[in-house]
Design a protein around this motif. Structure first.
Motif, PDB file in Angstrom:
ATOM      1  N   CYS A   1      72.064   8.902  56.197  1.00 21.05           N
ATOM      2  CA  CYS A   1      71.376   7.806  56.564  1.00 21.05           C
ATOM      3  C   CYS A   1      72.354   6.696  57.257  1.00 21.05           C
ATOM      4  O   CYS A   1      71.974   5.796  58.093  1.00 21.05           O
TER       5      CYS A   1
ATOM      6  N   CYS B   1      73.585   9.300  49.375  1.00 17.28           N
ATOM      7  CA  CYS B   1      73.663  10.103  50.489  1.00 17.28           C
ATOM      8  C   CYS B   1      75.143  10.257  51.286  1.00 17.28           C
ATOM      9  O   CYS B   1      75.614  11.164  51.702  1.00 17.28           O
TER      10      CYS B   1
ATOM     11  N   HIS C   1      69.805  13.095  52.891  1.00 20.68           N
ATOM     12  CA  HIS C   1      68.262  13.131  52.813  1.00 20.68           C
ATOM     13  C   HIS C   1      67.586  14.336  53.631  1.00 20.68           C
ATOM     14  O   HIS C   1      68.135  14.362  54.666  1.00 20.68           O
TER      15      HIS C   1
ATOM     16  N   CYS D   1      74.761   4.082  50.029  1.00 19.40           N
ATOM     17  CA  CYS D   1      73.424   5.218  49.683  1.00 19.40           C
ATOM     18  C   CYS D   1      74.077   6.400  48.813  1.00 19.40           C
ATOM     19  O   CYS D   1      75.139   6.599  49.237  1.00 19.40           O
TER      20      CYS D   1
HETATM   21 ZN   LIG Z   1      71.086   7.712  52.785  1.00 17.62          ZN
END
Ligand SMILES: [Zn+2]
Length: 102
Positions: free
Chosen positions: A33, A40, A46, A38
């Motif tokens: 993202c 990720c 994601h 985050c």
């Molecule tokens: Zn993310």
């Protein structure tokens, strides 16, 4: 009309009157993202679902928002089911031509 044809036609009619349908296949992609903090950023990204279709030799992709996923899945499934039934009926007519039978 043979009973096989009648059955296929009635299943097709039921299917088409039930809800929408959509040609395409669903593709899961993992995307980051972009937010530095985050989870990720270090992991796999994601999961996002895309609808992919080819049209006149070109491939088009469309992002499917989370709250649309279950609807879109049903539409795509119904398109495939309808196609299978059309194919069944078409085979019956192929045989009619081949056997010169009306
Ligand atoms: Zn993310």
């Amino acid at each position: 009309m043979s009973s096989a044809e009648r059955q296929a036609r009635s299943r097709l009619t039921q299917l088409l009157s039930r809800r929408g349908f959509l040609r395409g296949s669903l593709l899961v992609r993992r995307m980051k993202c972009g937010k530095a903090n985050c989870r990720c950023a270090r992991g796999e990204g994601h999961e996002s679902l895309f609808l992919v279709i080819s049209e006149n030799g070109r491939t088009r992709q469309l992002y499917v928002p989370k709250d649309w996923v279950s609807r879109v899945r049903l539409w795509v499934e119904d398109y495939h089911r309808a196609r299978k039934l059309m194919e069944e009926i078409s085979r019956i007519y192929w045989d009619k031509v081949r056997q010169r039978q009306d």
